[in-house]
Scaffold this motif. Structure first.
Motif, short mmCIF file in Angstrom:
data_model
loop_
_atom_site.label_atom_id
_atom_site.label_comp_id
_atom_site.label_asym_id
_atom_site.label_seq_id
_atom_site.Cartn_x
_atom_site.Cartn_y
_atom_site.Cartn_z
N VAL A 1 12.88 -17.33 -2.24
CA VAL A 1 12.83 -16.09 -1.48
C VAL A 1 13.32 -14.96 -2.37
O VAL A 1 14.41 -15.05 -2.96
N HIS A 2 12.51 -13.91 -2.47
CA HIS A 2 12.86 -12.74 -3.27
C HIS A 2 12.85 -11.51 -2.37
O HIS A 2 12.04 -11.39 -1.45
N THR A 3 13.77 -10.61 -2.63
CA THR A 3 13.86 -9.33 -1.92
C THR A 3 13.76 -8.20 -2.92
O THR A 3 14.05 -8.38 -4.11
N PRO A 4 13.35 -6.99 -2.49
CA PRO A 4 13.24 -5.86 -3.43
C PRO A 4 14.58 -5.54 -4.08
O PRO A 4 15.63 -5.57 -3.43
N LYS A 5 14.51 -5.22 -5.36
CA LYS A 5 15.71 -4.89 -6.14
C LYS A 5 15.67 -3.48 -6.71
O LYS A 5 16.71 -2.95 -7.10
N GLN B 1 9.50 -0.54 2.40
CA GLN B 1 9.62 -1.48 1.29
C GLN B 1 10.96 -2.21 1.25
O GLN B 1 11.08 -3.24 0.59
N ARG B 2 11.95 -1.68 1.96
CA ARG B 2 13.31 -2.22 1.83
C ARG B 2 13.44 -3.62 2.45
O ARG B 2 14.11 -4.49 1.90
N ASP B 3 12.80 -3.86 3.60
CA ASP B 3 12.97 -5.11 4.32
C ASP B 3 11.88 -6.13 4.00
O ASP B 3 11.74 -7.12 4.72
N LYS B 4 11.10 -5.90 2.96
CA LYS B 4 10.07 -6.87 2.58
C LYS B 4 10.72 -8.14 2.05
O LYS B 4 11.78 -8.11 1.43
N VAL B 5 10.04 -9.26 2.29
CA VAL B 5 10.48 -10.56 1.79
C VAL B 5 9.31 -11.19 1.06
O VAL B 5 8.22 -11.36 1.63
N TRP C 1 7.75 -11.13 12.44
CA TRP C 1 7.26 -10.93 11.07
C TRP C 1 5.73 -10.86 11.07
O TRP C 1 5.06 -11.46 11.93
N ARG D 1 15.22 -18.01 5.12
CA ARG D 1 15.96 -17.28 4.08
C ARG D 1 17.44 -17.35 4.44
O ARG D 1 17.84 -17.05 5.57
#
Length: 635
Positions: A195-199, A209-213, A240, A322
């Protein structure tokens, strides 16, 4: 058959697809008869024309023939496959058997499923007759499975009952025997997720874009046979929406999958990667904060495939989730007192060197303080008073920055552009102040790296002279003094004291006018805090406007988006920031600091103007952002 005493026998055979029989054939390099036979075979790799530099006959490497054979053993059962079994009940005697019934169950460590029930008290099986049935069961669990079969019947007249096989003590003619078939179920696929989140800073400041997974799925074929994938679908959990990035958009109504056609066939031990983007259905202005260790369900993966002989398989994974990481535990303090700890060994003596450090920030300027020009020594420093002024309390206001619309493809060199922003302020609703209004005033300050000279070009300051008396040349001499310095603060104070009363009144009016505009609060320097000025990045996007922007007073309301009462006081304030790029290429835009200069509770009779007449408080830093956007500058 369970012993010769029973007149009925039960046989169970697994139903599976046939396989190609393998047979070894000799290799002949030049033989017209064998060459013609090899060419006619449907499993041969030989072409109609001979290969240059190779023999005429080319056999298939698998040595498979055109004959189909049934599997000689039970084989392996994979998770997701459909288990099929044929059950056969044979009447071994020359008389009819009444009351024949059979019950088939599939038992696991957690469940028990009835697959089939046949017959009853009125069912009769004639002499030397046979009853056959096929049961199916979709394997959904791993581990040991047991196929339990129970056959019940009534003994014919004058027949001796088997010992210990009676179903009911009151009815000795009712007999039952059972058979159990055990087999293990293995996993055909290995499913691993990341699982990756925006950095990036620009994504963290955008609600869309902040809460995208980003869900990364790795699938490996653990079987010994190739698998042809027919469907790979992600069913997201409630709340989702999913975006499948494994679809190639070719512009028609039927988009092509990334792994389709020949790519849909996965060889044994091969690994494939699938990526899915999950977006929440409801987006809030303020970011959602989760407690450490919280598990957020994302959805399930529905996989369908066929084996090398067309046997179907389907697997529905468990809920992929997640997990919010738990911060590491703090290092416990040492129980050894400081005076018992072993001191570090003394370093090797070296020659004294002149330490060169960057210039520090001068102390705050206090007008009229005569101690600034007075030489101090180690013995003249007095201990500070224990009654020090308390620091202002930390405000309970949480502030978040939102970039509503960041320009992307219209930015050019030396062409100004604007980034519309919003400040989302939230604070808890305090008890006893539910009926009061909370009015705050903030200042948005633009930050930039400190402007200092490089260490190689800086002129080192002369070392401070030690305070020690010089030996006089005679009995009477005047002690030497340091270089005289001009005290600007003291001179300014004297000029104000010498001014006329009319001038002092005009200065008071000007000061009151500045207070009305909110300019009397002293703001910190507009520099990044904690940033090394010698390694600060080059600024290719310049800010246009004043370094401090005073926003109008903001009133916090204790209402939700639909007017319902909440336990939070929320307010949103919009403002715009203008920039101009100076170089082409990738550039970062920033930074920003939000300062709180007023925070008051007003009653129903108070007005907004009361916030200015009640005085000002020292500015407090609420939050800082090093980068607020990332842009690409075109020439």
């Amino acid at each position: 058959m369970d012993g010769p005493a029973h007149p009925l026998s039960l046989k169970v055979m697994r139903v599976s697809r046939p396989e190609l029989a393998s047979a070894w054939q000799p290799f002949y390099s030049s033989s017209p008869s064998f060459s013609a036979h090899s060419t006619a075979s449907v499993v041969s790799l030989q072409g109609s024309t001979p290969l240059p530099g190779h023999p005429k006959t080319l056999r298939d490497l698998t040595h498979a023939s055109e004959l189909l054979t049934l599997p000689s053993s039970f084989g392996t059962i994979q998770l997701g496959e459909t288990f099929s079994s044929c059950l056969c009940i044979n009447n071994e005697v020359h008389v009819d058997i009444e009351g024949v019934s059979i019950k088939v169950e599939m038992q696991t460590a957690t469940t028990k499923v009835v697959l089939a029930e046949y017959g009853g008290p009125e069912n009769k099986l004639a002499a030397r007759d046979t009853y056959e049935t096929v049961v199916h069961h979709e394997i959904k669990e791993l581990g040991q499975h047991v196929l339990a079969c129970a056959v019940t019947y009534r003994l014919p007249p004058n027949a001796r009952p088997p010992v210990g096989s009676g179903e009911h003590p009151d009815d000795p003619s009712l007999q039952t025997f059972r058979k159990f078939y055990k087999f293990a179920v293995t996993n055909p696929l290995s499913v691993k997720t990341k699982v990756h989140t925006p950095k990036s800073p620009s994504a963290l400041l955008s609600p869309a874009q902040r809460d995208k997974v980003f869900l990364e799925v790795h699938i490996q074929n653990l079987t010994q046979d190739p698998m042809h994938f027919e469907r790979m679908q992600f069913d997201c959990a409630e709340g989702w929406t999913v975006e499948d990035t494994n679809v190639i958009d070719v512009g028609d109504e039927n988009p092509r999958l990334l792994f389709s056609g020949a790519q849909a066939l996965m060889q044994p031990q091969d690994v494939r990667q699938y990526v899915y983007i999950l977006l929440p259905k409801s987006v809030s202005l303020a970011p959602v904060t989760y407690a450490p260790g919280t598990i957020i369900p994302l959805g399930r993966l529905d996989i369908s495939w066929r084996s090398s002989f067309g046997e179907p398989g389907r697997l529905l994974t468990s809920v992929l989730s997640r997990r919010i990481p738990i911060p590491p535990a703090p290092v416990p303090a040492s129980a050894v007192p400081p005076y018992l700890k072993r001191a570090a060994p003394p370093s090797r003596p070296q020659s004294p060197q002149l330490t060169q450090s960057r210039p520090s920030t001068p102390p705050p300027h206090r007008p009229g303080s005569p101690s600034q020009n007075r030489p101090t020594s180690l013995g003249s420093i007095r201990p500070q008073s224990p009654f020090q002024a308390l620091a202002p309390p930390i405000p309970d206001i949480e502030v978040n920055l939102v970039t509503r619309d960041a320009p992307r493809g219209t930015i050019r060199v030396e062409k100004p552009f604007t980034i519309p922003c919003s400040l989302v302020l939230s604070a808890p609703l305090l008890q006893g102040r539910e009926n009061l209004r909370r009015l705050v005033k903030v200042v948005v300050q633009h930050l930039r790296p400190p402007r200092v000279s490089a260490p190689s070009l800086a002129t080192p300051a002369p070392p401070a002279e030690a305070f020690s008396p010089r030996l006089p040349s005679s009995g009477f001499s005047t002690p030497s003094s340091t270089a005289p310095t001009f005290n600007y603060a003291l001179a300014h104070q004297k000029l104000l004291a010498a001014a006329s009363p009319r001038q002092r009144a005009l200065d008071d009016l000007e000061r009151n006018a500045r207070r009305t505009e909110g300019d009397t609060v002293s703001l910190p320097p507009p520099y990044f805090s904690g940033l090394d000025e010698f390694r600060s990045p080059s600024i290719s996007v310049l800010y246009i406007g004043s370094s401090a922007m005073h926003l109008p007073p903001i009133e916090l309301y204790a209402k939700g988006p639909h007017g319902e009462a909440t336990d939070q006081m929320i307010a949103v304030q919009d403002f715009d920031l203008s920039y101009v790029p100076t170089q082409k290429g990738f550039a970062t835009v920033g930074g920003l600091r939000v300062l709180l200069i007023e925070d008051r509770f007003l009653s129903e009779s108070d007005t907004v103007d009361d916030i200015y007449r009640s005085g000002t408080s020292p500015a407090r830093v609420l939050k800082e952002w090093d980068v607020i956007s990332e842009v690409w500058v075109s020439p």
